[in-house]
Design an enzyme around this catalytic site. Structure first.
Site, mmCIF file in Angstrom:
data_model
loop_
_atom_site.group_PDB
_atom_site.id
_atom_site.type_symbol
_atom_site.label_atom_id
_atom_site.label_comp_id
_atom_site.label_asym_id
_atom_site.label_seq_id
_atom_site.Cartn_x
_atom_site.Cartn_y
_atom_site.Cartn_z
ATOM 1 N N ASP A 7 -6.570 -0.153 -8.634
ATOM 2 C CA ASP A 7 -6.859 1.083 -8.006
ATOM 3 C C ASP A 7 -6.209 2.280 -8.137
ATOM 4 O O ASP A 7 -6.490 3.147 -6.987
ATOM 5 C CB ASP A 7 -6.995 0.460 -6.776
ATOM 6 C CG ASP A 7 -6.548 -0.660 -5.511
ATOM 7 O OD1 ASP A 7 -5.006 0.349 -5.935
ATOM 8 O OD2 ASP A 7 -6.361 -0.726 -5.218
ATOM 9 N N ARG A 40 -5.861 7.409 -6.371
ATOM 10 C CA ARG A 40 -6.179 6.511 -5.627
ATOM 11 C C ARG A 40 -7.447 6.225 -5.247
ATOM 12 O O ARG A 40 -8.420 6.926 -5.328
ATOM 13 C CB ARG A 40 -5.659 6.629 -4.478
ATOM 14 C CG ARG A 40 -6.196 4.950 -3.743
ATOM 15 C CD ARG A 40 -5.752 3.389 -3.987
ATOM 16 N NE ARG A 40 -5.922 2.385 -3.455
ATOM 17 C CZ ARG A 40 -7.297 1.722 -3.441
ATOM 18 N NH1 ARG A 40 -7.918 2.380 -3.440
ATOM 19 N NH2 ARG A 40 -6.858 0.523 -2.126
ATOM 20 N N ASP A 55 -10.949 -1.534 -2.984
ATOM 21 C CA ASP A 55 -9.103 -2.378 -2.685
ATOM 22 C C ASP A 55 -9.428 -3.449 -3.914
ATOM 23 O O ASP A 55 -9.841 -4.196 -3.932
ATOM 24 C CB ASP A 55 -9.472 -2.721 -1.505
ATOM 25 C CG ASP A 55 -8.095 -3.292 -1.031
ATOM 26 O OD1 ASP A 55 -6.735 -2.724 -1.730
ATOM 27 O OD2 ASP A 55 -7.318 -4.758 -0.540
ATOM 28 N N THR A 56 -7.925 -3.815 -4.933
ATOM 29 C CA THR A 56 -8.417 -4.484 -6.003
ATOM 30 C C THR A 56 -6.804 -5.414 -5.767
ATOM 31 O O THR A 56 -6.535 -4.837 -5.056
ATOM 32 C CB THR A 56 -7.957 -4.458 -6.896
ATOM 33 O OG1 THR A 56 -6.183 -3.440 -7.212
ATOM 34 C CG2 THR A 56 -9.449 -3.466 -7.778
ATOM 35 N N GLU A 87 -3.075 -6.976 -5.425
ATOM 36 C CA GLU A 87 -1.951 -6.608 -5.185
ATOM 37 C C GLU A 87 -0.954 -7.193 -6.683
ATOM 38 O O GLU A 87 -1.514 -8.011 -6.743
ATOM 39 C CB GLU A 87 -1.262 -6.950 -4.120
ATOM 40 C CG GLU A 87 -1.246 -6.001 -2.820
ATOM 41 C CD GLU A 87 -1.437 -4.835 -3.227
ATOM 42 O OE1 GLU A 87 -0.350 -4.189 -3.645
ATOM 43 O OE2 GLU A 87 -1.711 -3.504 -1.633
ATOM 44 N N ARG A 131 -1.350 11.144 -2.408
ATOM 45 C CA ARG A 131 -2.591 10.337 -3.818
ATOM 46 C C ARG A 131 -3.657 11.043 -3.487
ATOM 47 O O ARG A 131 -4.182 11.182 -2.263
ATOM 48 C CB ARG A 131 -2.429 9.180 -3.785
ATOM 49 C CG ARG A 131 -0.805 8.021 -4.381
ATOM 50 C CD ARG A 131 -1.530 6.810 -4.366
ATOM 51 N NE ARG A 131 -2.222 6.350 -2.407
ATOM 52 C CZ ARG A 131 -1.965 4.892 -2.768
ATOM 53 N NH1 ARG A 131 -0.961 3.878 -3.623
ATOM 54 N NH2 ARG A 131 -2.694 4.845 -1.623
#
Length: 262
Positions: free
Chosen positions: A69, A83, A88-89, A91, A133
């Site tokens: 992401d 970002r 959300d992907t 970690e 970001r």
């Protein structure tokens, strides 16, 4: 004589009436283009919805994919870390967390889709986060990379406090993966839509047991026979410990080279 005067008056009256008629015709001819001009002005003020792009952005080149992401782009000669908005992907590079299931797959997917490609960046209503970001929708081939990730079960919707223009579209893409039970939705309790608390994953008990019995990373610590499930396991550890210079940890009481025989 009177007849001549009467004829002259009649001629004058007819002439006046003819002139008035021509003036009215000319006035009518000038009114038509004014009506058309007014219609065109109204069309310019209220164009049809299909002529107005829903989201506008800036062209950029993806120079590096950091993870599923987050990526780096070149915009007008300037480097920006981007970002992805609303997703959300798992970690892969968190300083205090292990690599999570489907994190590498998400990173590889984005890399295959975007690395070196021209994309369209649409910043959110709040352009930057606390890490500086750029928060954005990222379009490739007419579709956001967020939708592609969600549809393939490699991301979930999250962090819904910025720009929500495409949230409904994202939910539709995500539902496809949820219905199929693929990716992050294939592990029970792992992913939760529209939350900010990350992913939840614990190794099963067998995996934990195996990890607990792998003592080779802690040879400097004291060990005894109760730390091992079998004499074979204890002997393997003892041999590696001796080879590494940490001794046999008093596991071979009778000195026959086999640990924890009793």
């Amino acid at each position: 004589m009177e007849k001549k005067i009467l004829a002259a008056l009649v001629g004058m009256i007819l002439f006046v009436l003819g002139t008035a008629g021509c003036d009215e015709a000319n006035d009518s001819a000038h009114e038509e283009p004014q009506t058309e001009e007014t219609f065109n002005e109204e069309s310019d003020i209220e164009p049809s919805h299909s002529e107005v792009p829903e989201l506008q952005g800036e062209e950029a080149t993806v120079t590096r994919v950091i993870d599923g992401d987050t990526l780096e782009v070149n915009m007008d000669g300037e480097k920006e870390e981007v970002r992805l908005l609303l997703v959300d992907t798992p970690e892969t590079k968190h300083p205090s967390e292990p690599v999570q299931p489907f994190g590498p797959e998400a990173s590889d997917f984005v890399n295959d889709q975007l690395e070196g490609k021209e994309v369209r960046i649409v910043p959110g209503t709040e352009k930057y986060d606390k890490y500086n970001r750029l928060l954005a929708y990222v379009y490739i081939d007419g579709e956001t990379i967020q939708e592609k990730l969600l549809r393939n079960g490699l991301a979930r919707t999250a962090y819904l406090y910025n720009d929500l223009r495409l949230l409904d579209d994202f939910h539709e893409a995500q539902q496809i993966a949820q219905d199929q039970g693929i990716g992050v939705w294939s592990i029970e309790g792992y992913a939760h839509a529209d939350h900010d608390h990350g992913y939840h994953y614990e190794e099963n008990s067998k995996d934990n047991e195996t990890d607990n019995h792998d003592h080779t990373q802690h040879m400097e610590d004291d060990h005894n026979c109760s730390d091992f499930s079998s004499a074979e396991e204890a002997t393997e550890f003892m041999e590696k410990s001796i080879e590494a210079g940490y001794g046999d940890h008093r596991l071979d009481g009778d000195g026959d080279g086999v640990a924890c025989e009793g």
